[in-house]
Design a protein around this motif. Structure first.
Motif, PDB file in Angstrom:
ATOM      1  N   ALA A 208       0.824  -1.210   0.000  1.00 23.41           N
ATOM      2  CA  ALA A 208       0.000   0.000   0.000  1.00 23.41           C
ATOM      3  C   ALA A 208       0.856   1.259   0.000  1.00 23.41           C
ATOM      4  O   ALA A 208       0.510   2.258  -0.638  1.00 23.41           O
ATOM      5  N   SER A 209       1.993   1.214   0.703  1.00 20.38           N
ATOM      6  CA  SER A 209       2.845   2.402   0.759  1.00 20.38           C
ATOM      7  C   SER A 209       3.566   2.663  -0.559  1.00 20.38           C
ATOM      8  O   SER A 209       3.980   3.785  -0.834  1.00 20.38           O
ATOM      9  N   ASN A 483       7.369   5.959   5.853  1.00 15.53           N
ATOM     10  CA  ASN A 483       6.427   5.912   4.728  1.00 15.53           C
ATOM     11  C   ASN A 483       5.068   5.385   5.164  1.00 15.53           C
ATOM     12  O   ASN A 483       4.392   4.682   4.427  1.00 15.53           O
ATOM     13  N   GLU A 484       4.695   5.720   6.411  1.00 11.51           N
ATOM     14  CA  GLU A 484       3.405   5.385   7.024  1.00 11.51           C
ATOM     15  C   GLU A 484       3.276   3.928   7.430  1.00 11.51           C
ATOM     16  O   GLU A 484       2.230   3.512   7.927  1.00 11.51           O
ATOM     17  N   ARG A 485       4.298   3.104   7.292  1.00  8.31           N
ATOM     18  CA  ARG A 485       4.177   1.665   7.551  1.00  8.31           C
ATOM     19  C   ARG A 485       4.247   1.366   9.045  1.00  8.31           C
ATOM     20  O   ARG A 485       5.243   1.669   9.701  1.00  8.31           O
ATOM     21  N   LEU A 486       3.199   0.733   9.540  1.00 10.97           N
ATOM     22  CA  LEU A 486       3.136   0.366  10.952  1.00 10.97           C
ATOM     23  C   LEU A 486       2.336  -0.925  11.081  1.00 10.97           C
ATOM     24  O   LEU A 486       1.211  -1.020  10.593  1.00 10.97           O
ATOM     25  N   VAL A 487       2.930  -1.924  11.739  1.00  9.21           N
ATOM     26  CA  VAL A 487       2.239  -3.186  11.990  1.00  9.21           C
ATOM     27  C   VAL A 487       2.325  -3.480  13.482  1.00  9.21           C
ATOM     28  O   VAL A 487       3.413  -3.549  14.051  1.00  9.21           O
ATOM     29  N   SER A 488       1.163  -3.637  14.113  1.00  8.10           N
ATOM     30  CA  SER A 488       1.083  -3.965  15.536  1.00  8.10           C
ATOM     31  C   SER A 488       0.640  -5.412  15.679  1.00  8.10           C
ATOM     32  O   SER A 488      -0.344  -5.832  15.065  1.00  8.10           O
ATOM     33  N   VAL A 489       1.370  -6.184  16.481  1.00  9.19           N
ATOM     34  CA  VAL A 489       1.117  -7.623  16.619  1.00  9.19           C
ATOM     35  C   VAL A 489       0.789  -7.930  18.077  1.00  9.19           C
ATOM     36  O   VAL A 489       1.519  -7.534  18.989  1.00  9.19           O
ATOM     37  N   LEU A 490      -0.281  -8.657  18.297  1.00 11.18           N
ATOM     38  CA  LEU A 490      -0.716  -8.979  19.654  1.00 11.18           C
ATOM     39  C   LEU A 490       0.323  -9.839  20.371  1.00 11.18           C
ATOM     40  O   LEU A 490       0.842 -10.802  19.825  1.00 11.18           O
ATOM     41  N   GLU A 491       0.595  -9.473  21.615  1.00  7.42           N
ATOM     42  CA  GLU A 491       1.433 -10.295  22.492  1.00  7.42           C
ATOM     43  C   GLU A 491       0.577 -10.768  23.670  1.00  7.42           C
ATOM     44  O   GLU A 491      -0.299 -11.596  23.501  1.00  7.42           O
ATOM     45  N   GLY A 492       0.792 -10.201  24.876  1.00  9.21           N
ATOM     46  CA  GLY A 492       0.086 -10.659  26.059  1.00  9.21           C
ATOM     47  C   GLY A 492      -1.239  -9.950  26.277  1.00  9.21           C
ATOM     48  O   GLY A 492      -1.685  -9.103  25.496  1.00  9.21           O
TER      49      GLY A 492
END
Length: 725
Positions: A208-209, A483-492
Motif C-alpha cells: 500500500a505504501s 512511509n506510514e508503515r506500521l504493523v502492531s502484533v498482539l502479544e500478552g
C-alpha cells in the motif's frame, strides 16, 4: 496521489484456535489460551463502531494523515447510516437486533479493512521463519533455508504430543516450563498460521505504501465502503527480493487493501522466544519473523520494534542483538579490508542492504522473566545502547504513579516517550530514507489497569488511554519516518477486560479518528485524559454484558435497563460487527479434550508463586540457567560465526555437566544452558510446575546429550545437592 481507502487493516486468523491444552480438561490455571481472542474481538468491534460514529460526526476526516485533518474543504467520508432507534431503552433496542443463525461475514465499513487471513508460513521452509529460527541465519544477504534443529524438534513435539500425554508423560521436554508451555497436534497449524498472518500484514502495508493504481479494478473509490470478506488480500509478490523463494501459503482475493497500518490478532504470543528458546507461552517469535520477512521480501533494512507488553521481550531483544552484531561485524571487516588493501569502500551497496533493528521495551522489571532477580536477565532488561557496538536498544521500566496528572504530565511525556524518541533517531540515522524503514509494535495488553491482580502483582500498570496514546504517537512516527508503515502484533493480555479495553483504545489510536479532538483537548492540557470516556468502566460493562455468550453461542441481550439512544446504537453496531468477525457457528476453540492418560500426571499451576520451586525435580538443575551476553541473556542468540567458517561447522558446545542426579540415572548428562529444544531430549513423566511469574521464572535448562550446538558465554555448573563442599 494515492487513491484513498481505509488506512488501517485488522488481520484475524482462525487457525490460532487449533492451539489447545490437552493434559487436562481443567483450564482454570491456563491463562494463555486461544479463547482469549474473543475478548479481543469484542474490543475491536466496539472500537470500529465508535470510529464509525466519530467519523460521521465530522471529528475525523478520513484518509490522509497530518495537515489534511485540519482542512475545512474536506468532508467526512459517507457512511451507511445505522437505523435510528426512537426507543431509548437499551434492552428493547438490543432485542430488535437480529443475529444471523448461520455464520456470516458480510458487513461493510468504511473505516478499517478486516481481513480473515488463511495464510500459513511453513516453519521448515519459509525464508523468514528460517532466518530467525533456522540453523544458520548468519548470512543476511542469502541465508540458508535448509531447516533448523529447533524447528525440526518443535514440529516433532507437536505431532507426537498426544502420544506423549497418553503415556502419562508431558509433551513438553523436562527442563522447560510445564506451566507456561503446552502443545497439541494442532499447535503447528496455529503457529504457522500466526506467522503467515504477520507476513501478510507486512505485505499489505508495504504494498500500500508503494502501490500506484494502474487500473480502476485496483482502486477503492472515495466513499465506497470496503468489504469484510472471508477471503483477504492476496499475498504480495516480492518487491526487491525476487530471488527469494516465497513459501507462505497465500490467502486468495482480488481485493487490494490500501492500509499502511495493520493490527494482527494472533496467539500464541512470541516475544519471549529467542532463536531456539521457547518460554513464556512463546514457541516462535512472531514480530522477529515479520521483521525478517520485511527485509528478505521487500528490502526494508531499518526496523524499529516497540514492545509495550508488561514483560520484557527477552527473546526479541536477543534476536535483534544477534542480527545487529552480525551487521556491525561485517561493517568492521569491510572497513579493515579498505584500510589494509584500499580496494573496497567501507560502505558498499551490499553493506547498506544489511538489516538493522531497534528494540525498545517498556516493561515491569520486577515481573517475568526478571522476577527472581537473575542478574543476566535483569541487566538485559535494563540495557540502553544508542549505536554503540552496532546495538540499538532502549529499555524503560514501568513506574507506579499516583494520579492521572502524574502519569500524563510526568511519566508519559518523559521516560515512556523516550522509546519513541530513540526509535525516531534510529530510523532517521545514517542517511536512511522512509522507504528503508518500518515500525513494528509488540502489543501486549497485560500492563493494563484492568489486568488480573495476579499478573500485575507488582503494581506497575498503565491507564487504558495509554494504548490509544501510544498507538497514535507510533502512527505519527511511522508517518514521519517509515512511509506510514506500521504493523502492531498482539502479544500478552489475559484478562477479558484488559483485552476488550486495550484493543478498543489501541485500534482507535491506529486509525486516528480522535486526532481532531486530541488537538482541541491539547490546548486544555487534556489530550490523553479526554478520550477516556470512550472506554470508561460503565461503557465496558455495557459492552461486555451485551456481547456475553449464552447457551447456543449467541450473544446475550442482558444489560442495563435504560441507557442513552447513542449507547444503544453503539452496542447494536458493535454486536453486528462482532457477528461478522466472530460469527455464531464459525470456527471456535473446541471444548478442551483431555487425552486419556496411562497414569496420573501432576497438575500444572500457572501464575501462583511456589516457594522452593528452584529447578527440575530430581536433577539439581538450577531454574535460573541463563546464557548469552547481557544484551541477549536467555535469548539463545549466540549464533555468530567468524567470516569464512563453512556452513554447518559447530559453533561450540552449549552444554554444562551435571555432577550427579538424585534419581540414580546417568551421571554425565549434558544440559543446554540456553533452555533450547535440543536433540535427544527425553520426555519425562514427572513434569514440573513453574514458569511465567513463578519464583523460578520458567527459565530452566533442558536435558540433552552431547550437543555441539552453541558456544555459551556463561557456563552452568550444577552440583549434587546431597554432596557437601
Amino acid at each position: 496521489m494515492k487513491t484513498e481507502g481505509p488506512r488501517t487493516a485488522v488481520l484475524l486468523q482462525d487457525a490460532c484456535y487449533s492451539h489447545r491444552y490437552i493434559r487436562s480438561t481443567d483450564l482454570s490455571a491456563i491463562v494463555e489460551r486461544p479463547e482469549r481472542l474473543r475478548a479481543l474481538k469484542v474490543g475491536l468491534a466496539g472500537g470500529i463502531a465508535r470510529i464509525e460514529e466519530i467519523s460521521r460526526s465530522g471529528l475525523h476526516v478520513f484518509g490522509s494523515p497530518g495537515d489534511n485533518l485540519d482542512r475545512e474543504d474536506r468532508k467526512p467520508r459517507p457512511e451507511t447510516q445505522m437505523k435510528q432507534e426512537d426507543d431509548t431503552d437499551l434492552t428493547s433496542a438490543l432485542q430488535k437486533l437480529t443475529l444471523a443463525a448461520s455464520p456470516s461475514r458480510e458487513l461493510t465499513t468504511t473505516v478499517v479493512d478486516i481481513i480473515h487471513s488463511t495464510a500459513s508460513a511453513s516453519l521448515a521452509s519459509h525464508p523468514a521463519a528460517q532466518f530467525i529460527h533456522g540453523d544458520d541465519p548468519s548470512d543476511q544477504i542469502l541465508p540458508s533455508y535448509s531447516g533448523g534443529e529447533y524447528v525440526e524438534k518443535l514440529i516433532k513435539l507437536s505431532r507426537e504430543s498426544e502420544d506423549a500425554v497418553r503415556k502419562g508423560e508431558s509433551e513438553i521436554p523436562i527442563g522447560l516450563s510445564q506451566g507456561d508451555l503446552y502443545l497439541c497436534p494442532g499447535s503447528l497449524e496455529a503457529i504457522q498460521g500466526a506467522l503467515g498472518t504477520v507476513c501478510e500484514a507486512i505485505d499489505t502495508v508495504v504494498r500500500a505504501s508503494r502501490h500506484k493504481p494502474s487500473s480502476p479494478s485496483e482502486t477503492i473509490p472515495l466513499g465506497e465502503p470496503s468489504s469484510i470478506s472471508q477471503a483477504p488480500p492476496a499475498h504480495a509478490a516480492p518487491v526487491e527480493r525476487s530471488d527469494v523463494p516465497q513459501t507462505t501459503e497465500p490467502s486468495s482475493s482480488d481485493y487490494a487493501s490500501h492500509a499502511t497500518r495493520a493490527f494482527v490478532a494472533i496467539r500464541p504470543p512470541g516475544h519471549h522466544c529467542g532463536d531456539d528458546t521457547p518460554s513464556g507461552f512463546c514457541f516462535v517469535n512472531n514480530v522477529a519473523v515479520a521483521a525478517a520477512h520485511a527485509y528478505l521480501t521487500h528490502g526494508i533494512t531499518r526496523i524499529a520494534i516497540l514492545d509495550i507488553d508488561l514483560h520484557h521481550g527477552n527473546g526479541t531483544q536477543a534476536i535483534a542483538w544477534r542480527i545487529n552484531e552480525e551487521t556491525y561485524r561485517a561493517e568492521l571487516e569491510a572497513a579493515a579490508r579498505f584500510a589494509s588493501e584500499g580496494d573496497v569502500k567501507p560502505e558498499t551497496n551490499e553493506q547498506k542492504k544489511r538489516l538493522r533493528i531497534f528494540y525498545g521495551s517498556l516493561h515491569d522489571v520486577l515481573s517475568y522473566p526478571c522476577e527472581d532477580g537473575d542478574p543476566l536477565l535483569v541487566q538485559a532488561a535494563s540495557v540502553v545502547l544508542r549505536g554503540a557496538h552496532g546495538q540499538h536498544v532502549e529499555n524503560i521500566h514501568l513506574a507506579p504513579y499516583t494520579s492521572a496528572e502524574d502519569f500524563w504530565n510526568t511519566l508519559y511525556p518523559g521516560p515512556y516517550s523516550q522509546l519513541l524518541r530513540s526509535a525516531e533517531a534510529f530510523l532517521t540515522g545514517d542517511g536512511s530514507t522512509p522507504d528503508d524503514c518500518l515500525v513494528l509494535i509488540s502489543c501486549g495488553f497485560d500492563a493494563s489497569e484492568h489486568e488480573h491482580a495476579s499478573m500485575s502483582r507488582h503494581g506497575r500498570n498503565v491507564p487504558t488511554a495509554f494504548f490509544h496514546a501510544f498507538a497514535r504517537d507510533a502512527r505519527r512516527l511511522a508517518d514521519r519516518c517509515a512511509n506510514e508503515r506500521l504493523v502492531s502484533v498482539l502479544e500478552g493480555g489475559y484478562s477479558d477486560r484488559a483485552l476488550v479495553s486495550g484493543a478498543m483504545a489501541h485500534l482507535m489510536g491506529l486509525v486516528g479518528e480522535l486526532d481532531r479532538e486530541d488537538r482541541a483537548l491539547k490546548v486544555e492540557g487534556k489530550e490523553n485524559e479526554g478520550v477516556e470516556r470512550w472506554w470508561d468502566v460503565k461503557k465496558l460493562e455495557m459492552l461486555e454484558n451485551a456481547t456475553k455468550k449464552r447457551r447456543g453461542g449467541r450473544p446475550s441481550n442482558s444489560g442495563p435497563s435504560s441507557q442513552s439512544n447513542e449507547d444503544a446504537q453503539w452496542l447494536e453496531r458493535s454486536l453486528a460487527i462482532l457477528n461478522a468477525i466472530d460469527p455464531p457457528g464459525a470456527r471456535t476453540p473446541p471444548r478442551s479434550r483431555a487425552v486419556p492418560l496411562g497414569k496420573t500426571t501432576p497438575s500444572m499451576v500457572l501464575r501462583e508463586r511456589k516457594a522452593g520451586a528452584t529447578g527440575v525435580e530430581g536433577t539439581g538443575i538450577s531454574a535460573s540457567a541463563s546464557s548469552g551476553s547481557v544484551g541477549s541473556a536467555s535469548g539463545g542468540s549466540n549464533r555468530g560465526r567468524g567470516k569464512g567458517t563453512p556452513r554447518g561447522t559447530p559453533r561450540g558446545k552449549g552444554a554444562a555437566q551435571v555432577q550427579g542426579r538424585t534419581d540414580g540415572s546417568a551421571q554425565d548428562e549434558s544440559v543446554s544452558v540456553d533452555g533450547g529444544l535440543m536433540k535427544n531430549i527425553t520426555l519425562g513423566s514427572e513434569p514440573r510446575t513453574g514458569g511465567y511469574g513463578e519464583s523460578n521464572g520458567g527459565m530452566t535448562a533442558a536435558a540433552a546429550v552431547d550437543v555441539p550446538k552453541k558456544l555459551p558465554r556463561v557456563v552452568l555448573r550444577v552440583k549434587d545437592p546431597d554432596v557437601t563442599s
